[in-house]
Design a protein around this motif. Sequence first.
Motif, mmCIF file in Angstrom:
data_model
loop_
_atom_site.group_PDB
_atom_site.id
_atom_site.type_symbol
_atom_site.label_atom_id
_atom_site.label_comp_id
_atom_site.label_asym_id
_atom_site.label_seq_id
_atom_site.Cartn_x
_atom_site.Cartn_y
_atom_site.Cartn_z
ATOM 1 N N ALA A 56 0.835 -1.208 0.000
ATOM 2 C CA ALA A 56 0.000 0.000 0.000
ATOM 3 C C ALA A 56 0.865 1.251 0.000
ATOM 4 O O ALA A 56 0.489 2.291 -0.560
ATOM 5 N N LEU A 57 2.046 1.136 0.619
ATOM 6 C CA LEU A 57 3.023 2.230 0.591
ATOM 7 C C LEU A 57 4.377 1.629 0.242
ATOM 8 O O LEU A 57 4.870 0.746 0.955
ATOM 9 N N GLU A 58 4.968 2.063 -0.860
ATOM 10 C CA GLU A 58 6.328 1.636 -1.202
ATOM 11 C C GLU A 58 7.307 2.634 -0.575
ATOM 12 O O GLU A 58 6.908 3.716 -0.121
ATOM 13 N N THR A 59 8.584 2.274 -0.587
ATOM 14 C CA THR A 59 9.603 3.213 -0.113
ATOM 15 C C THR A 59 9.457 4.516 -0.882
ATOM 16 O O THR A 59 9.374 4.507 -2.122
ATOM 17 N N VAL A 64 -6.333 4.081 -0.123
ATOM 18 C CA VAL A 64 -6.338 5.477 0.344
ATOM 19 C C VAL A 64 -5.093 5.789 1.178
ATOM 20 O O VAL A 64 -4.865 6.939 1.555
ATOM 21 N N MET A 65 -4.265 4.751 1.448
ATOM 22 C CA MET A 65 -3.137 4.935 2.379
ATOM 23 C C MET A 65 -2.187 6.078 1.998
ATOM 24 O O MET A 65 -1.832 6.886 2.857
ATOM 25 N N PRO A 66 -1.724 6.177 0.742
ATOM 26 C CA PRO A 66 -0.786 7.271 0.431
ATOM 27 C C PRO A 66 -1.395 8.652 0.692
ATOM 28 O O PRO A 66 -0.687 9.581 1.094
ATOM 29 N N PHE A 67 -2.694 8.762 0.501
ATOM 30 C CA PHE A 67 -3.355 10.057 0.691
ATOM 31 C C PHE A 67 -3.492 10.381 2.179
ATOM 32 O O PHE A 67 -3.289 11.518 2.605
ATOM 33 N N ILE A 68 -3.819 9.345 2.956
ATOM 34 C CA ILE A 68 -4.082 9.576 4.377
ATOM 35 C C ILE A 68 -2.788 9.591 5.202
ATOM 36 O O ILE A 68 -2.597 10.459 6.054
ATOM 37 N N LEU A 69 -1.884 8.644 4.920
ATOM 38 C CA LEU A 69 -0.679 8.538 5.755
ATOM 39 C C LEU A 69 0.462 9.426 5.288
ATOM 40 O O LEU A 69 1.355 9.762 6.056
#
Length: 355
Positions: free
Chosen positions: A236-239, A282-287
Amino acid sequence: MDSAHPIEYQVRLDYCHHQLLLLIQPMSTFAAYRIHQDEYQHRAGLEELTLEELSPGDVVVRVEWSTVNFKDALAATGRSKILRKSPLVGGVDAAGRVESSADPRLSVGTPVVVTGSGLGEVRDGGFASYLRVPADSVVALPANLSTRDAMIAGTAGFTAALALERMEHNGQTPALGPILISGASGGVGSFAVALCAQRGYEVSALSLKPFSIDYLRDLGASKVILREGLEMGRRALETARFGGAIDTLGGDYLGWMIRSVHANGNVAAIGMATSTELNTSVMPFILRGVNLLGINSVDVPRAVREHIWQRLADSMTRAQLDSICAGEIGLADLPEFCTEMLAGHVMGRALVRVS
Ligand SMILES: NC(=O)c1ccc[n+]([C@@H]2O[C@H](COP(=O)([O-])OP(=O)(O)OC[C@H]3O[C@@H](n4cnc5c(N)ncnc54)[C@H](OP(=O)(O)O)[C@@H]3O)[C@@H](O)[C@H]2O)c1
């Protein structure tokens, strides 16, 4: 206009801005690359038209140059349904000189550029010696940009500059990290690379073409990532590797960029050269507070158009424009060129010599 088509003029009266205007317009026929498309057929080719057959408008432009965008190639080959009206002269871009005008802001002889604004989609476009358009879609060229240079840029350069403008308006700075640019050797990609590099960003160019490496480095890319074998991961989130991204491909590439951008970075979604899909959580947008910016170059207010053309004129060097220009073709060369373009084989931008 060649000597085979002697110019005759028609004189008509028009009422505009509380003034009665005498308009003198050419009546002779001229060559146009016209597309006919409905649910049963697609055909396109050279036809002779008169000015009266063109979509209406209060400004007539004598077209000197046009260019080929991805959308033009889709329309000319019938690969996607671009026309929302048929038949239409193709070409979403045109640059030339005002031939006649019912608008006091545009005098005869002014060098102008018209991009998007429904050209080649709902109204006749730039693949013809004349273009008739509403004055609000016509931009007088900055003094330091010729009609030929304007068409090296065309919608591709305009869109790349618009994307960078939107990203910076939204807080993008070189300090956030490198900008990843996909479809880098294409029209939008080439301009995005040059504009970002000129602005002081570190540029990572993503391309399918190993032979584009020198070209992209010359335009200002500090790194070229080849798409073959690219590992995009599934998390959901890459480096976070990039400060922001300008995407022309869509699909998995856009999803990967969104997952790989630093906190508060901007991703400009421009194109769909590989896919119209986007799968993301939605993780990149929220986190990470990543921003996804949609870029639409067609419906842009005139004041913004003027600003973006000035930005292009001030930012691009002669060497960059010459390097992006892939050569000149004629209207008759369009079918073959468009097929090559859709196969992803074209590097930079081709000019279409119209007049
Ligand atoms: N939102 C807007 O207003 C707007 C404005 C202009 C263009 N666009 C869109 O942006 C995209 C690029 O437009 P463009 O005029 O720059 O096109 P282009 O000059 O043909 O460039 C597209 C580039 O994408 C890459 N590509 C990868 N896979 C491809 C495939 N399967 N088919 C074709 N190209 C492929 C190639 O570069 P590499 O080999 O370097 O990867 C190619 O050179 C298109 O989807 C277009 O519709 C949108």
